[in-house]
Design a protein around this motif. Structure first.
Motif, mmCIF file in Angstrom:
data_model
loop_
_atom_site.group_PDB
_atom_site.id
_atom_site.type_symbol
_atom_site.label_atom_id
_atom_site.label_comp_id
_atom_site.label_asym_id
_atom_site.label_seq_id
_atom_site.Cartn_x
_atom_site.Cartn_y
_atom_site.Cartn_z
ATOM 1 N N HIS A 13 0.672 -1.288 -0.179
ATOM 2 C CA HIS A 13 -0.004 0.035 0.003
ATOM 3 C C HIS A 13 0.726 1.338 -0.089
ATOM 4 C CE1 HIS A 13 -3.813 -1.904 0.153
ATOM 5 N NE2 HIS A 13 -3.235 -2.794 1.220
ATOM 6 N N LEU A 14 1.907 1.216 0.849
ATOM 7 C CA LEU A 14 3.099 2.488 0.981
ATOM 8 C C LEU A 14 3.407 2.415 -0.703
ATOM 9 C CD1 LEU A 14 4.364 1.816 4.412
ATOM 10 C CD2 LEU A 14 2.991 3.816 3.587
ATOM 11 N N ASP A 15 3.941 1.301 -1.137
ATOM 12 C CA ASP A 15 4.332 1.572 -2.547
ATOM 13 C C ASP A 15 3.279 2.212 -3.697
ATOM 14 O OD1 ASP A 15 6.881 0.625 -2.142
ATOM 15 O OD2 ASP A 15 6.568 -1.437 -2.757
ATOM 16 N N ARG A 16 2.163 1.919 -3.518
ATOM 17 C CA ARG A 16 0.957 2.242 -4.380
ATOM 18 C C ARG A 16 0.897 3.972 -4.170
ATOM 19 N NH1 ARG A 16 -3.628 -2.274 -4.051
ATOM 20 N NH2 ARG A 16 -2.558 -3.692 -5.462
ATOM 21 N N ALA A 17 0.884 4.354 -2.715
ATOM 22 C CA ALA A 17 0.965 5.730 -2.481
ATOM 23 C C ALA A 17 2.031 6.339 -2.959
ATOM 24 C CB ALA A 17 0.909 5.755 -0.936
ATOM 25 N N THR B 94 8.029 16.033 -0.727
ATOM 26 C CA THR B 94 8.204 15.739 0.672
ATOM 27 C C THR B 94 7.409 14.760 1.368
ATOM 28 O OG1 THR B 94 8.274 18.217 1.058
ATOM 29 C CG2 THR B 94 7.656 16.956 3.028
ATOM 30 N N ALA B 95 6.292 14.383 0.610
ATOM 31 C CA ALA B 95 5.377 13.268 1.067
ATOM 32 C C ALA B 95 6.123 12.031 0.522
ATOM 33 C CB ALA B 95 4.092 13.285 0.332
ATOM 34 N N LEU B 96 6.835 11.945 -0.769
ATOM 35 C CA LEU B 96 7.593 10.666 -1.111
ATOM 36 C C LEU B 96 8.774 10.645 -0.268
ATOM 37 C CD1 LEU B 96 7.622 11.125 -4.919
ATOM 38 C CD2 LEU B 96 6.545 9.314 -3.574
ATOM 39 N N ALA B 97 9.393 11.743 0.346
ATOM 40 C CA ALA B 97 10.672 11.363 1.181
ATOM 41 C C ALA B 97 10.211 10.908 2.559
ATOM 42 C CB ALA B 97 11.268 12.751 1.332
ATOM 43 N N ALA B 98 8.921 11.325 3.210
ATOM 44 C CA ALA B 98 8.309 10.792 4.175
ATOM 45 C C ALA B 98 7.894 9.330 4.075
ATOM 46 C CB ALA B 98 7.266 11.533 4.744
ATOM 47 N N LEU B 99 7.246 8.967 2.974
ATOM 48 C CA LEU B 99 6.868 7.635 2.684
ATOM 49 C C LEU B 99 8.187 6.621 2.489
ATOM 50 C CD1 LEU B 99 3.950 7.975 0.094
ATOM 51 C CD2 LEU B 99 4.037 6.938 2.434
ATOM 52 N N ASP B 100 9.067 7.256 2.036
ATOM 53 C CA ASP B 100 10.336 6.379 1.881
ATOM 54 C C ASP B 100 10.913 6.047 3.274
ATOM 55 O OD1 ASP B 100 10.622 6.194 -0.979
ATOM 56 O OD2 ASP B 100 11.880 8.006 -0.975
ATOM 57 N N LEU B 101 10.819 7.003 4.125
ATOM 58 C CA LEU B 101 11.220 6.597 5.633
ATOM 59 C C LEU B 101 10.389 5.546 6.253
ATOM 60 C CD1 LEU B 101 12.297 10.009 6.928
ATOM 61 C CD2 LEU B 101 13.735 8.048 6.351
ATOM 62 N N ILE C 144 8.290 3.376 4.890
ATOM 63 C CA ILE C 144 8.738 1.981 3.868
ATOM 64 C C ILE C 144 9.947 1.407 4.310
ATOM 65 C CG2 ILE C 144 9.518 0.914 1.736
ATOM 66 C CD1 ILE C 144 7.613 3.002 0.184
ATOM 67 N N GLU C 145 11.055 2.148 4.742
ATOM 68 C CA GLU C 145 11.953 1.511 5.284
ATOM 69 C C GLU C 145 11.852 0.926 6.579
ATOM 70 O OE1 GLU C 145 16.706 3.125 6.440
ATOM 71 O OE2 GLU C 145 15.544 4.053 4.727
ATOM 72 N N ALA C 146 10.957 1.758 7.465
ATOM 73 C CA ALA C 146 10.788 1.201 8.690
ATOM 74 C C ALA C 146 9.975 -0.248 8.736
ATOM 75 C CB ALA C 146 10.170 2.288 9.692
ATOM 76 N N VAL C 147 9.050 -0.148 7.824
ATOM 77 C CA VAL C 147 8.197 -1.516 7.631
ATOM 78 C C VAL C 147 9.054 -2.581 7.216
ATOM 79 C CG1 VAL C 147 6.511 -2.347 6.359
ATOM 80 C CG2 VAL C 147 6.201 -0.128 7.093
ATOM 81 N N ALA C 148 10.077 -2.499 6.234
ATOM 82 C CA ALA C 148 10.970 -3.309 5.887
ATOM 83 C C ALA C 148 11.833 -3.777 6.833
ATOM 84 C CB ALA C 148 11.671 -2.887 4.421
ATOM 85 N N THR C 149 12.372 -2.918 7.839
ATOM 86 C CA THR C 149 13.042 -3.273 9.005
ATOM 87 C C THR C 149 12.409 -4.012 9.915
ATOM 88 O OG1 THR C 149 14.459 -1.156 8.650
ATOM 89 C CG2 THR C 149 14.561 -2.429 10.673
ATOM 90 N N ALA C 150 11.047 -3.867 10.334
ATOM 91 C CA ALA C 150 10.308 -4.676 11.137
ATOM 92 C C ALA C 150 9.831 -5.728 10.530
ATOM 93 C CB ALA C 150 8.809 -3.630 11.318
ATOM 94 N N GLN C 151 9.787 -5.917 9.201
ATOM 95 C CA GLN C 151 9.266 -7.089 8.555
ATOM 96 C C GLN C 151 10.319 -8.238 8.810
ATOM 97 O OE1 GLN C 151 8.173 -6.806 4.462
ATOM 98 N NE2 GLN C 151 7.617 -8.851 4.248
ATOM 99 N N TYR C 152 11.431 -7.953 8.673
ATOM 100 C CA TYR C 152 12.748 -8.884 8.358
ATOM 101 C C TYR C 152 13.614 -8.829 9.571
ATOM 102 C CZ TYR C 152 11.574 -8.964 3.413
ATOM 103 O OH TYR C 152 10.692 -9.156 2.300
ATOM 104 N N ALA C 153 12.966 -8.031 10.746
ATOM 105 C CA ALA C 153 13.882 -8.189 12.039
ATOM 106 C C ALA C 153 13.598 -9.690 12.572
ATOM 107 C CB ALA C 153 13.232 -6.929 12.949
ATOM 108 N N ARG C 154 14.915 -10.213 13.357
ATOM 109 C CA ARG C 154 14.761 -11.341 14.048
ATOM 110 C C ARG C 154 14.136 -11.110 15.426
ATOM 111 N NH1 ARG C 154 20.414 -14.601 12.620
ATOM 112 N NH2 ARG C 154 20.075 -14.761 10.470
ATOM 113 N N PRO C 155 13.150 -11.837 15.546
ATOM 114 C CA PRO C 155 12.795 -11.973 17.191
ATOM 115 C C PRO C 155 13.891 -11.942 18.220
ATOM 116 C CG PRO C 155 12.240 -14.108 16.054
ATOM 117 C CD PRO C 155 12.750 -13.384 15.113
ATOM 118 N N GLU C 156 13.716 -11.497 19.162
ATOM 119 C CA GLU C 156 14.724 -11.636 20.408
ATOM 120 C C GLU C 156 14.875 -12.827 20.862
ATOM 121 O OE1 GLU C 156 15.276 -9.324 24.462
ATOM 122 O OE2 GLU C 156 14.549 -7.814 22.928
#
Length: 72
Positions: free
Chosen positions: A11-15, A28-35, A37-49
């Motif tokens: 959905h963020l990519d579509r936005a 400005t909105a694209l720059a914010a969305l990039d941040l 998207i990066e946070a979502v990808a980091t959370a998606q691939y983070a290993r559980p503690e």
């Protein structure tokens, strides 16, 4: 409830696709969305503690010999 990071990323990519304008607000909105998207990808691939399992403490007593005939 678990987050669906893959769907959020989609959905963020579509936005980003819809913000094609060359104006300052779109950039400005694209720059914010990039941040985001990066946070979502980091959370998606983070290993559980990892769970740390304590190792039993060593005994303070002297250990008996393994085989009585070899203790000489």
């Amino acid at each position: 409830m678990k987050s669906d990071f893959a769907a959020a990323h989609l959905h963020l990519d579509r936005a980003c696709h819809y913000l094609r304008g060359d104006d300052e607000t779109s950039r400005t909105a694209l720059a914010a969305l990039d941040l985001v998207i990066e946070a979502v990808a980091t959370a998606q691939y983070a290993r559980p503690e990892a769970e740390v399992v304590p190792f039993p403490a060593a005994s303070k007593r002297a250990m008996p010999p393994l085989h009585p005939d070899l203790s000489a």
